[in-house]
Design an enzyme around this catalytic site. Sequence first.
Site, PDB file in Angstrom:
ATOM      1  N   ALA A 103      25.858 113.975  30.217  1.00  0.00           N
ATOM      2  CA  ALA A 103      24.911 113.341  29.283  1.00  0.00           C
ATOM      3  C   ALA A 103      25.111 111.827  29.320  1.00  0.00           C
ATOM      4  O   ALA A 103      26.122 111.338  29.836  1.00  0.00           O
ATOM      5  CB  ALA A 103      25.143 113.851  27.872  1.00  0.00           C
ATOM      6  N   ILE A 105      24.431 108.049  26.945  1.00  0.00           N
ATOM      7  CA  ILE A 105      23.877 107.341  25.790  1.00  0.00           C
ATOM      8  C   ILE A 105      22.678 106.581  26.346  1.00  0.00           C
ATOM      9  O   ILE A 105      22.777 105.941  27.392  1.00  0.00           O
ATOM     10  CB  ILE A 105      24.918 106.400  25.119  1.00  0.00           C
ATOM     11  CG1 ILE A 105      24.283 105.601  23.977  1.00  0.00           C
ATOM     12  CG2 ILE A 105      25.584 105.466  26.095  1.00  0.00           C
ATOM     13  CD1 ILE A 105      25.303 104.797  23.133  1.00  0.00           C
ATOM     14  N   SER A 106      21.534 106.711  25.690  1.00  0.00           N
ATOM     15  CA  SER A 106      20.316 106.089  26.229  1.00  0.00           C
ATOM     16  C   SER A 106      20.485 104.583  26.349  1.00  0.00           C
ATOM     17  O   SER A 106      21.332 103.977  25.678  1.00  0.00           O
ATOM     18  CB  SER A 106      19.117 106.346  25.315  1.00  0.00           C
ATOM     19  OG  SER A 106      18.893 107.705  25.145  1.00  0.00           O
ATOM     20  N   HIS A 111      16.533 103.046  22.669  1.00  0.00           N
ATOM     21  CA  HIS A 111      16.849 103.191  21.234  1.00  0.00           C
ATOM     22  C   HIS A 111      15.954 102.254  20.418  1.00  0.00           C
ATOM     23  O   HIS A 111      15.362 102.655  19.411  1.00  0.00           O
ATOM     24  CB  HIS A 111      18.308 102.800  20.963  1.00  0.00           C
ATOM     25  CG  HIS A 111      19.321 103.800  21.457  1.00  0.00           C
ATOM     26  ND1 HIS A 111      20.609 103.451  21.783  1.00  0.00           N
ATOM     27  CD2 HIS A 111      19.248 105.143  21.651  1.00  0.00           C
ATOM     28  CE1 HIS A 111      21.282 104.523  22.167  1.00  0.00           C
ATOM     29  NE2 HIS A 111      20.485 105.564  22.101  1.00  0.00           N
ATOM     30  N   SER A 136      25.817 110.630  21.706  1.00  0.00           N
ATOM     31  CA  SER A 136      26.862 109.690  21.278  1.00  0.00           C
ATOM     32  C   SER A 136      26.876 109.489  19.763  1.00  0.00           C
ATOM     33  O   SER A 136      27.838 108.955  19.221  1.00  0.00           O
ATOM     34  CB  SER A 136      26.604 108.329  21.928  1.00  0.00           C
ATOM     35  OG  SER A 136      25.388 107.796  21.415  1.00  0.00           O
ATOM     36  N   ASP A 187      20.827 124.644  19.402  1.00  0.00           N
ATOM     37  CA  ASP A 187      19.754 124.337  20.341  1.00  0.00           C
ATOM     38  C   ASP A 187      18.690 123.482  19.642  1.00  0.00           C
ATOM     39  O   ASP A 187      17.960 123.960  18.777  1.00  0.00           O
ATOM     40  CB  ASP A 187      19.146 125.646  20.844  1.00  0.00           C
ATOM     41  CG  ASP A 187      18.104 125.398  21.906  1.00  0.00           C
ATOM     42  OD1 ASP A 187      17.863 124.211  22.235  1.00  0.00           O
ATOM     43  OD2 ASP A 187      17.528 126.376  22.417  1.00  0.00           O
ATOM     44  N   GLY A 188      18.609 122.228  20.061  1.00  0.00           N
ATOM     45  CA  GLY A 188      17.697 121.276  19.423  1.00  0.00           C
ATOM     46  C   GLY A 188      16.232 121.590  19.647  1.00  0.00           C
ATOM     47  O   GLY A 188      15.376 121.090  18.920  1.00  0.00           O
ATOM     48  N   THR A 263      17.870 121.209  27.422  1.00  0.00           N
ATOM     49  CA  THR A 263      18.030 122.374  28.283  1.00  0.00           C
ATOM     50  C   THR A 263      19.116 123.280  27.701  1.00  0.00           C
ATOM     51  O   THR A 263      19.582 123.055  26.589  1.00  0.00           O
ATOM     52  CB  THR A 263      18.386 121.882  29.714  1.00  0.00           C
ATOM     53  OG1 THR A 263      18.490 122.994  30.572  1.00  0.00           O
ATOM     54  CG2 THR A 263      19.691 121.107  29.750  1.00  0.00           C
ATOM     55  N   GLN A 268      22.998 122.228  31.748  1.00  0.00           N
ATOM     56  CA  GLN A 268      23.451 120.833  31.643  1.00  0.00           C
ATOM     57  C   GLN A 268      24.824 120.636  32.271  1.00  0.00           C
ATOM     58  O   GLN A 268      25.079 119.628  32.927  1.00  0.00           O
ATOM     59  CB  GLN A 268      23.486 120.405  30.171  1.00  0.00           C
ATOM     60  CG  GLN A 268      23.890 118.950  30.004  1.00  0.00           C
ATOM     61  CD  GLN A 268      23.748 118.493  28.560  1.00  0.00           C
ATOM     62  OE1 GLN A 268      22.807 118.879  27.876  1.00  0.00           O
ATOM     63  NE2 GLN A 268      24.656 117.682  28.094  1.00  0.00           N
TER      64      GLN A 268
HETATM   65  N1  SAH Z   1      20.239 109.650  21.527  1.00  0.00           N
HETATM   66  C1  SAH Z   1      21.365 110.124  22.273  1.00  0.00           C
HETATM   67  C2  SAH Z   1      20.888 110.813  23.540  1.00  0.00           C
HETATM   68  C3  SAH Z   1      21.976 111.502  24.286  1.00  0.00           C
HETATM   69  S1  SAH Z   1      21.458 112.236  25.787  1.00  0.00           S
HETATM   70  C4  SAH Z   1      22.226 108.926  22.653  1.00  0.00           C
HETATM   71  O1  SAH Z   1      21.673 107.876  22.962  1.00  0.00           O
HETATM   72  O2  SAH Z   1      23.463 109.061  22.681  1.00  0.00           O
HETATM   73  C5  SAH Z   1      20.725 113.706  25.204  1.00  0.00           C
HETATM   74  C6  SAH Z   1      21.623 114.663  24.506  1.00  0.00           C
HETATM   75  O3  SAH Z   1      20.899 115.880  24.340  1.00  0.00           O
HETATM   76  C7  SAH Z   1      22.894 115.049  25.252  1.00  0.00           C
HETATM   77  O4  SAH Z   1      23.988 114.753  24.447  1.00  0.00           O
HETATM   78  C8  SAH Z   1      22.780 116.546  25.478  1.00  0.00           C
HETATM   79  O5  SAH Z   1      24.019 117.210  25.368  1.00  0.00           O
HETATM   80  C9  SAH Z   1      21.816 116.944  24.386  1.00  0.00           C
HETATM   81  N2  SAH Z   1      21.065 118.175  24.642  1.00  0.00           N
HETATM   82  C10 SAH Z   1      20.462 118.574  25.793  1.00  0.00           C
HETATM   83  N3  SAH Z   1      19.842 119.770  25.611  1.00  0.00           N
HETATM   84  C11 SAH Z   1      20.042 120.116  24.313  1.00  0.00           C
HETATM   85  C12 SAH Z   1      19.641 121.228  23.532  1.00  0.00           C
HETATM   86  N4  SAH Z   1      18.923 122.227  24.032  1.00  0.00           N
HETATM   87  N5  SAH Z   1      20.018 121.258  22.247  1.00  0.00           N
HETATM   88  C13 SAH Z   1      20.769 120.258  21.700  1.00  0.00           C
HETATM   89  N6  SAH Z   1      21.175 119.181  22.392  1.00  0.00           N
HETATM   90  C14 SAH Z   1      20.812 119.092  23.689  1.00  0.00           C
END
Ligand code: SAH
EC number: 2.1.1.77
Length: 317
Positions: A103, A105-106, A111, A136, A187-188, A263, A268
């Site tokens: 993964a 941090i964007s 952001h 993050s 799961d988001g 995903t 991942q």
């Molecule tokens: N806004 C965050 C983005 C992190 S990258 C930042 O800037 O730190 C995206 C994140 O989504 C990763 O941490 C990854 O683990 C998470 N992710 C991917 N698929 C996911 C899912 N199905 N459910 C929850 N989190 C998920």
Amino acid sequence: MVLINDNDLKPLYFTMAVAALSFLIKRAYQSTDVYDFFNIKKKCNPFPQSQSELVDLLHYQKRMVFNKSIIETLKYVDRKLFLENENVENPYYDEPKPIGYNATISAPHMHALMLDLLADRIPMSNGVALDIGSGSGYVTACLARLMGCTGRVIGVEHIPELIERSAESIKRLDSTLLDTIQFLVGDGIKGWKELKYDIIYLGAAIESLQVARELIDQLKNGGRIVMPVGKSNDFHELMVVDKNQDGIVSIKSLGVVRFIPLTSKENQLNPQNIPNATKVTNINGEKTLIRCEVIPAPDSNSNNSIKEFESLLNQNK
Ligand code: SAH
């Protein structure tokens, strides 16, 4: 000949003076500083060495963020605390950085841009925000700061270790922010149905608008989602979903971005899937290095499908 008496012009002078004064007051209110007020281009370091220099670059030069509270919040939430460790090189450069577990941090501009798009919808009090793929924890911290002590922020992330680390980072920044934050391992893609949200931020790309339907259902009337939409290894489109006070949904695509996908955990963590923050892509026969930048959509034909999906959602309203 028509003679105009000075007295006749008094109401006009008065109206002009009031208009000029209200223009200046509005401008002062919207400006972050004198550079903004007088519209002077501030010289920015393209290789920022501090959070403040980074946010100046995003505001004055890259024009990614304009809202005063978002600018203040970005300055407050120090990116360095949210990186994988203290030794990461060039912590304030405008680029995504690995945070482990495949993964990233964007990039800061992403952001900034996405939070700026949400700014108008952040309630003064009792707001509820959902940060999906909280990674993050940078965005979660920003949202908690923006919502204030009466707000509530839910961060959903499927890697528990990242949640642990993000909570530690927030604690180092300002432990009071944790009072209004709740992190959930899960799961988001499904959001979190227990609440309805004023704003939803997706930090990873969702496959399609159809898949995002559950999230749209979780949006309050008057709320907004900002999310990258598209299949995992394609370009994604940055979309803004608005629900008005009558529950009518409207969707807008802003252009092309590149995120990591929402995903499964297995997918991942598969070592063959490297984070796709930077990729070489073929645009019009030329190899082009793509970062998470907003660029004009080279192949976007989503407008028709957006319209179809909107009418499907709104048909019974
Ligand atoms: N806004 C965050 C983005 C992190 S990258 C930042 O800037 O730190 C995206 C994140 O989504 C990763 O941490 C990854 O683990 C998470 N992710 C991917 N698929 C996911 C899912 N199905 N459910 C929850 N989190 C998920």
